[in-house]
Design a protein around this motif. Structure first.
Motif, PDB file in Angstrom:
ATOM      1  N   ALA A  51      40.257  91.471 124.266  1.00  0.00           N
ATOM      2  CA  ALA A  51      41.470  90.917 124.877  1.00  0.00           C
ATOM      3  C   ALA A  51      42.726  91.539 124.274  1.00  0.00           C
ATOM      4  CB  ALA A  51      41.502  89.400 124.712  1.00  0.00           C
ATOM      5  N   GLU A  52      42.754  91.676 122.958  1.00  0.00           N
ATOM      6  CA  GLU A  52      43.928  92.234 122.285  1.00  0.00           C
ATOM      7  C   GLU A  52      44.137  93.699 122.677  1.00  0.00           C
ATOM      8  OE1 GLU A  52      42.489  88.713 120.143  1.00  0.00           O
ATOM      9  OE2 GLU A  52      41.518  90.547 120.873  1.00  0.00           O
ATOM     10  N   VAL A  53      43.054  94.457 122.748  1.00  0.00           N
ATOM     11  CA  VAL A  53      43.147  95.866 123.135  1.00  0.00           C
ATOM     12  C   VAL A  53      43.646  95.991 124.570  1.00  0.00           C
ATOM     13  CG1 VAL A  53      41.792  97.942 123.612  1.00  0.00           C
ATOM     14  CG2 VAL A  53      41.421  96.673 121.492  1.00  0.00           C
ATOM     15  N   ALA A  54      43.103  95.155 125.467  1.00  0.00           N
ATOM     16  CA  ALA A  54      43.509  95.199 126.869  1.00  0.00           C
ATOM     17  C   ALA A  54      44.991  94.892 127.027  1.00  0.00           C
ATOM     18  CB  ALA A  54      42.674  94.226 127.687  1.00  0.00           C
ATOM     19  N   ALA A  55      45.449  93.861 126.354  1.00  0.00           N
ATOM     20  CA  ALA A  55      46.859  93.483 126.443  1.00  0.00           C
ATOM     21  C   ALA A  55      47.762  94.568 125.876  1.00  0.00           C
ATOM     22  CB  ALA A  55      47.091  92.160 125.708  1.00  0.00           C
ATOM     23  N   ALA A  56      47.341  95.190 124.780  1.00  0.00           N
ATOM     24  CA  ALA A  56      48.138  96.239 124.148  1.00  0.00           C
ATOM     25  C   ALA A  56      48.272  97.464 125.037  1.00  0.00           C
ATOM     26  CB  ALA A  56      47.519  96.629 122.811  1.00  0.00           C
ATOM     27  N   HIS A  57      47.332  97.646 125.963  1.00  0.00           N
ATOM     28  CA  HIS A  57      47.372  98.800 126.868  1.00  0.00           C
ATOM     29  C   HIS A  57      47.854  98.420 128.264  1.00  0.00           C
ATOM     30  CE1 HIS A  57      45.006 100.592 123.626  1.00  0.00           C
ATOM     31  NE2 HIS A  57      45.309 101.764 124.141  1.00  0.00           N
ATOM     32  N   GLY A  58      48.554  97.286 128.359  1.00  0.00           N
ATOM     33  CA  GLY A  58      49.277  96.970 129.585  1.00  0.00           C
ATOM     34  C   GLY A  58      48.535  96.181 130.635  1.00  0.00           C
ATOM     35  N   ALA A  59      47.315  95.723 130.349  1.00  0.00           N
ATOM     36  CA  ALA A  59      46.564  94.958 131.344  1.00  0.00           C
ATOM     37  C   ALA A  59      46.869  93.473 131.225  1.00  0.00           C
ATOM     38  CB  ALA A  59      45.060  95.186 131.176  1.00  0.00           C
ATOM     39  N   THR A  60      46.679  92.762 132.324  1.00  0.00           N
ATOM     40  CA  THR A  60      46.734  91.302 132.309  1.00  0.00           C
ATOM     41  C   THR A  60      45.352  90.776 131.951  1.00  0.00           C
ATOM     42  OG1 THR A  60      48.456  91.246 134.011  1.00  0.00           O
ATOM     43  CG2 THR A  60      47.164  89.238 133.688  1.00  0.00           C
ATOM     44  N   VAL A  61      45.269  89.967 130.900  1.00  0.00           N
ATOM     45  CA  VAL A  61      43.979  89.491 130.411  1.00  0.00           C
ATOM     46  C   VAL A  61      43.678  88.103 130.968  1.00  0.00           C
ATOM     47  CG1 VAL A  61      42.620  88.886 128.369  1.00  0.00           C
ATOM     48  CG2 VAL A  61      44.184  90.848 128.301  1.00  0.00           C
ATOM     49  N   ILE A  62      42.467  87.942 131.488  1.00  0.00           N
ATOM     50  CA  ILE A  62      41.968  86.650 131.947  1.00  0.00           C
ATOM     51  C   ILE A  62      40.821  86.256 131.026  1.00  0.00           C
ATOM     52  CG2 ILE A  62      40.856  85.399 133.835  1.00  0.00           C
ATOM     53  CD1 ILE A  62      42.127  87.421 135.766  1.00  0.00           C
ATOM     54  N   GLN A  63      40.961  85.133 130.361  1.00  0.00           N
ATOM     55  CA  GLN A  63      39.880  84.646 129.512  1.00  0.00           C
ATOM     56  C   GLN A  63      38.838  83.943 130.383  1.00  0.00           C
ATOM     57  OE1 GLN A  63      39.301  85.303 126.444  1.00  0.00           O
ATOM     58  NE2 GLN A  63      41.265  86.189 125.820  1.00  0.00           N
ATOM     59  N   SER A  64      37.625  84.438 130.332  1.00  0.00           N
ATOM     60  CA  SER A  64      36.567  83.876 131.163  1.00  0.00           C
ATOM     61  C   SER A  64      36.238  82.441 130.768  1.00  0.00           C
ATOM     62  CB  SER A  64      35.305  84.734 131.052  1.00  0.00           C
ATOM     63  OG  SER A  64      34.230  84.154 131.756  1.00  0.00           O
ATOM     64  N   SER A  65      35.964  81.624 131.761  1.00  0.00           N
ATOM     65  CA  SER A  65      35.419  80.301 131.508  1.00  0.00           C
ATOM     66  C   SER A  65      33.973  80.453 131.049  1.00  0.00           C
ATOM     67  CB  SER A  65      35.478  79.459 132.788  1.00  0.00           C
ATOM     68  OG  SER A  65      36.810  79.313 133.228  1.00  0.00           O
TER      69      SER A  65
END
Length: 348
Positions: free
Chosen positions: A84-98
């Protein structure tokens, strides 16, 4: 007719029949004038479980395209490695899975959640170990014919053991292109996705792409696919030989069962020719011509799907027997339950 003529005649017949496989590996589809018009409607959905080491390459490739899609969503499927942290740092919107519901596979559940949150009219489901070449995203969109459309990524090989994936990848693509769907990159209009029931309709399937293609066709949605050389690439199982064996074992037998009979016959004919070229040398030295003919044909095939070494084609018995061994392994208990990304995957 002597044994030499029998071997040579059979080998030539098998080689000629196998040209149909070679033809299936060409890039298909006609380009639009431009794929740029679809970018503003495009939501890219990336299901990711412990993909922190893969995501930077993919997300950086998306950011380096000539224009950006409407959104890039990374669905973090209970990762433990900082995905999640890597994705956010590279500009993506992160969705935490249920939490994963009973009866669901992890990837299908992540894709279903991503689709529910996406704002685009056009959805692209993309595996985290893929990346786009320069201009590749627009090129894929330009080739989109409507309905459900998938792209077989070009296989980038970096380590010697990865050459052992040659037959797996080649047969996977030959069994899919141009009318079925692959799982690494799927492009589909939202309305067609919903018409086929989305990933909920294949929630318990390990080969969700194969089963989703069937659901979509039953709903009247066209399915098609093409090879991705020059547009989309990936590197399979870079973590070592054990992960390569586990990855290809997972669902292998199920994949064979889902392949059309005519395609299975074609693939079996081709493999029989390869084996004839090898063992025919025990009958006549002239069978070496058959061996070399199949090696040249294999080299041409592999060039269309990845940067495999020419030596892999020349010494094809090694990757071929590895393929057969993993296939046989998948038919037994090893093919029913596999440990994959920290989860026990039951393919039975």
């Amino acid at each position: 007719m002597g044994p030499e003529l029998i071997v040579l005649s059979l080998g030539a017949l098998h080689w000629l029949i196998s040209l149909r496989m070679f033809a299936a590996l060409r890039a298909c589809g006609r380009d639009r004038e431009s794929g740029a018009a679809l970018l503003e409607k495009l939501s890219i959905i990336i299901p990711a479980r412990n993909e922190a080491h893969h995501l930077p390459r993919l997300l950086d490739s998306l950011r380096s395209q000539t224009a950006a899609p409407l959104e890039v969503l990374v669905v973090d499927d209970d990762s433990t490695d900082g995905t999640a942290e890597v994705a956010a740092a590279h500009g993506a919107t992160v969705i935490q899975s249920s939490p994963l519901p009973a009866g669901w596979r992890g990837k299908s559940w992540a894709c279903e959640q991503g689709a529910a949150r996406a704002r685009g009219e056009l959805l692209m489901f993309l595996d985290a170990d893929c990346w786009f070449e320069s201009g590749g995203l627009e090129a894929v969109l330009a080739r989109y014919p409507g309905g459900a459309f998938s792209v077989a990524p070009y296989h980038r090989v970096e380590k010697p053991y990865e050459e052992l994936s040659a037959f797996f990848n080649l047969i996977m693509i030959a069994a899919t292109v141009p009318v079925n769907l692959l799982g690494q990159c799927l492009l589909i209009r939202r309305e067609d996705y919903q018409l086929g029931g989305g990933h909920a309709s294949v929630k318990d399937k390990i080969l969700e792409n194969v089963c989703l293609a069937n659901k979509l066709r039953e709903a009247g949605v066209r399915t098609s696919s093409t090879t991705g050389k020059g547009t989309l690439a990936f590197r399979m199982y870079p973590d070592g030989l054990p992960s390569l064996i586990a990855g290809w074992t997972k669902g292998f037998a199920a994949g064979a069962a889902a392949t059309p009979r005519s395609t299975l016959i074609l693939i079996s004919t081709w493999i029989s020719g390869l084996i004839l070229g090898l063992f025919g040398c025990l009958i006549t030295p002239w069978a070496l011509l058959i061996y070399l003919a199949f090696a040249v044909q294999l080299a041409a095939m592999l060039r269309r799907i990845g940067n495999f070494s020419s030596l892999t084609a020349l010494f094809y018995p090694l990757p071929l027997f590895f393929y057969i061994a993993v296939f046989v392994r998948s038919l037994g208990g090893a093919g029913k339950t596999v440990k994959w990304k920290g989860r026990e995957v039951n393919a039975g």
